[in-house]
Scaffold this active site. Structure first.
Site, PDB file in Angstrom:
ATOM      1  N   CYS A 105       0.837  -0.999  -0.364  1.00 12.14           N
ATOM      2  CA  CYS A 105       0.340  -0.338   0.086  1.00 12.14           C
ATOM      3  C   CYS A 105       0.997   1.210  -0.253  1.00 12.14           C
ATOM      4  CB  CYS A 105      -1.235   0.114   1.298  1.00 12.14           C
ATOM      5  SG  CYS A 105      -1.612   2.101   1.491  1.00 12.14           S
TER       6      CYS A 105
ATOM      7  N   HIS B 292      -6.227   2.230   1.381  1.00  7.26           N
ATOM      8  CA  HIS B 292      -6.780   3.206   2.438  1.00  7.26           C
ATOM      9  C   HIS B 292      -6.850   4.579   2.211  1.00  7.26           C
ATOM     10  CE1 HIS B 292      -3.168   3.767   5.456  1.00  7.26           C
ATOM     11  NE2 HIS B 292      -4.102   4.925   5.328  1.00  7.26           N
TER      12      HIS B 292
ATOM     13  N   HIS C 139      -4.702   1.603   7.653  1.00 11.16           N
ATOM     14  CA  HIS C 139      -4.874   0.592   6.924  1.00 11.16           C
ATOM     15  C   HIS C 139      -6.401   0.344   7.076  1.00 11.16           C
ATOM     16  CE1 HIS C 139      -3.924  -0.787   2.971  1.00 11.16           C
ATOM     17  NE2 HIS C 139      -4.900  -1.842   2.828  1.00 11.16           N
TER      18      HIS C 139
ATOM     19  N   ASN D 140     -14.370   9.144  -2.716  1.00 12.84           N
ATOM     20  CA  ASN D 140     -14.395   8.028  -3.123  1.00 12.84           C
ATOM     21  C   ASN D 140     -14.198   6.655  -2.307  1.00 12.84           C
ATOM     22  OD1 ASN D 140     -14.750   9.175  -5.687  1.00 12.84           O
ATOM     23  ND2 ASN D 140     -12.946   8.656  -6.513  1.00 12.84           N
TER      24      ASN D 140
ATOM     25  N   HIS E  79      -8.613   7.435   1.920  1.00 12.78           N
ATOM     26  CA  HIS E  79      -7.978   8.660   1.083  1.00 12.78           C
ATOM     27  C   HIS E  79      -8.874   9.552   0.945  1.00 12.78           C
ATOM     28  CE1 HIS E  79      -7.495   5.889  -1.689  1.00 12.78           C
ATOM     29  NE2 HIS E  79      -7.674   7.421  -2.690  1.00 12.78           N
TER      30      HIS E  79
HETATM   31  N1  UDP Z   1      -2.123   7.640  -5.930  1.00 14.82           N
HETATM   32  C1  UDP Z   1      -1.242   7.643  -5.924  1.00 14.82           C
HETATM   33  N2  UDP Z   1       0.284   7.555  -5.706  1.00 14.82           N
HETATM   34  C2  UDP Z   1       0.408   6.110  -5.473  1.00 14.82           C
HETATM   35  C3  UDP Z   1      -1.005   5.428  -6.079  1.00 14.82           C
HETATM   36  C4  UDP Z   1      -1.646   5.810  -6.267  1.00 14.82           C
HETATM   37  O1  UDP Z   1      -0.606   9.098  -6.081  1.00 14.82           O
HETATM   38  O2  UDP Z   1       1.780   5.767  -4.595  1.00 14.82           O
HETATM   39  C5  UDP Z   1      -3.176   8.041  -6.351  1.00 14.82           C
HETATM   40  C6  UDP Z   1      -3.743   7.509  -7.576  1.00 14.82           C
HETATM   41  O3  UDP Z   1      -3.035   8.808  -9.383  1.00 14.82           O
HETATM   42  C7  UDP Z   1      -4.948   7.810  -7.418  1.00 14.82           C
HETATM   43  C8  UDP Z   1      -5.475   8.015  -6.193  1.00 14.82           C
HETATM   44  O4  UDP Z   1      -4.153   7.779  -5.963  1.00 14.82           O
HETATM   45  O5  UDP Z   1      -6.000   9.047  -7.857  1.00 14.82           O
HETATM   46  C9  UDP Z   1      -5.945   7.060  -5.759  1.00 14.82           C
HETATM   47  O6  UDP Z   1      -7.543   7.162  -5.846  1.00 14.82           O
HETATM   48  P1  UDP Z   1      -8.633   6.394  -5.748  1.00 14.82           P
HETATM   49  O7  UDP Z   1      -8.895   5.217  -5.379  1.00 14.82           O
HETATM   50  O8  UDP Z   1      -9.857   7.065  -4.619  1.00 14.82           O
HETATM   51  O9  UDP Z   1      -9.846   6.592  -6.702  1.00 14.82           O
HETATM   52  P2  UDP Z   1      -9.131   7.285  -8.800  1.00 14.82           P
HETATM   53  O10 UDP Z   1      -8.559   8.196  -8.541  1.00 14.82           O
HETATM   54  O11 UDP Z   1      -8.193   6.135  -8.825  1.00 14.82           O
HETATM   55  O12 UDP Z   1     -10.360   7.061  -9.126  1.00 14.82           O
HETATM   56 ZN    ZN Z   2      -2.186   1.278   3.331  1.00 11.86          ZN
END
Ligand code: UDP
Ligand code: ZN
Ligand code: ZN
Length: 327
Positions: free
Chosen positions: A31, A139, A87, A128, A141
């Site tokens: 993660c 995790h 987490h 989301n 966020h």
């Molecule tokens: N992300 C990041 N660093 C990482 C992995 C993921 O910044 O090492 C970002 C990724 O681009 C994504 C967000 O974290 O926008 C995870 O967001 P979420 O799962 O809520 O939704 P998504 O944006 O993927 O639709």
């Molecule tokens: Zn985590």
């Protein structure tokens, strides 16, 4: 490649980016948001990080419209707000209230960061939750997009609110709050500073809006009590949604603030909009044919009846909250 493309028919901007495709889909056994990862380090209780796969960046290449179509530089920033080092927390309603206050303080910090930045027109802070919504990392966020344009929906709200203000010399959002408090039909919960209701004009079956009773435009204007009551109202709302059916509720929420530049002090009213996507335990409300084609929603059921269901869960979960459930 990153650029903004303008739809001359609807007035929408599309954030085009090839970078988004590279993001990992639910990585196993690792993660990136847990303490001790390359990006996070140790000793924090909440953390704001740049999004590794940002659709908006100040480093985006300069582009110029040529010919008929308009395009623009994909300027801005996308960030991730890690809400706890733990987490396995399933949702924000599981966090102790002081931890949720820390999350809200990060929303304030992020807003302060862009409020005087001439390049940023609008800041959207959102979250989301749940597999069905398409969350790629579990995790806890949230995220934000600091955008170089004002989204169409916000432009619409402003226009309608301006028209209403011209006629009645009153904030239309304040009027909605008054109407809701007066009728009580759709109000779920109230504490000293906030009111929680299912809007008369809900799109999603159990949509919830959380409004400060005072007329404010930005989260940076909240005082200590308002921050605490906001955390309380968010916790209660999510707790109710997660106890509505025998399962966690997938949803998105968005903090709707005024645009960062310009004077909106008379006509805009900050609030949080929660869009839960279930209409029943194992039934998703999809935005499909009508919703996609017209942007207009069908509502399966009657908002007042769904509000009643939320009122009932509110009573069940409200043991240590700061306010009262509304009958
Ligand atoms: N992300 C990041 N660093 C990482 C992995 C993921 O910044 O090492 C970002 C990724 O681009 C994504 C967000 O974290 O926008 C995870 O967001 P979420 O799962 O809520 O939704 P998504 O944006 O993927 O639709
Ligand atoms: Zn985590
Ligand atoms: Zn108002």
């Amino acid at each position: 490649m990153r650029e903004l493309r303008y739809n001359p028919l609807t007035g929408q901007w599309i954030m085009v980016s090839s970078i988004r495709k590279e993001r990992r889909w639910r990585p196993q056994n690792f993660c990136p948001f847990c303490p001790g990862s390359e990006e996070t380090g140790y000793n924090w209780d909440t953390l704001v990080l740049p999004n590794k796969y940002a659709v908006l960046s100040f480093d985006s290449e300069n582009v110029k419209s040529e010919g008929f179509y308009r395009k623009a530089k994909s300027m801005g920033e996308c960030g991730v707000i890690i809400e706890t080092p733990i987490h396995d927390v399933k949702d924000l309603d599981e966090l102790p209230i002081d931890q949720l206050v820390k999350v809200i303080k990060q929303w304030i910090n992020v807003t302060n960061k862009y409020i005087n930045d001439k390049r940023i027109a609008y800041l959207m802070i959102f979250r989301n939750k749940g597999e069905e919504i398409g969350v790629s990392l579990t995790h806890p966020h949230g995220q934000y997009y600091a955008m170089p344009f004002i989204p169409l929906k916000i432009r619409n709200m402003i226009q309608n609110s301006r028209n209403y203000f011209k006629r009645y010399n009153e904030c239309i959002f304040c009027r909605i709050i008054k109407e809701e408090i007066k009728s009580k039909d759709r109000v779920i919960y109230e504490n000293q500073n906030f009111v929680v209701f299912l809007p008369y004009y809900s799109n999603w079956p159990f949509e919830i809006h959380i409004y400060p009773k005072n007329h404010l435009q930005y989260i940076t204007q909240f005082n200590k009590d308002q921050i605490l009551d906001f955390a309380d109202a968010i916790k209660l709302s999510l707790n109710s949604l997660n106890n509505l059916f025998d399962r966690e509720m997938p949803y998105s929420f968005a903090l709707i603030q005024a645009p960062l530049k310009g004077n909106f002090s008379n006509i805009f009213h900050i609030h949080l909009e929660i869009y839960p996507i279930l209409r029943d335990k194992d039934k998703i409300k999809y935005a499909a044919g009508i919703e996609m084609s017209t942007w207009d929603f069908t509502y399966d059921g009657i908002p007042e009846e769904n509000a009643k269901k939320l009122k009932d869960v509110c009573k069940k979960v409200n043991k240590s909250y700061r306010g009262i459930c509304i009958e």
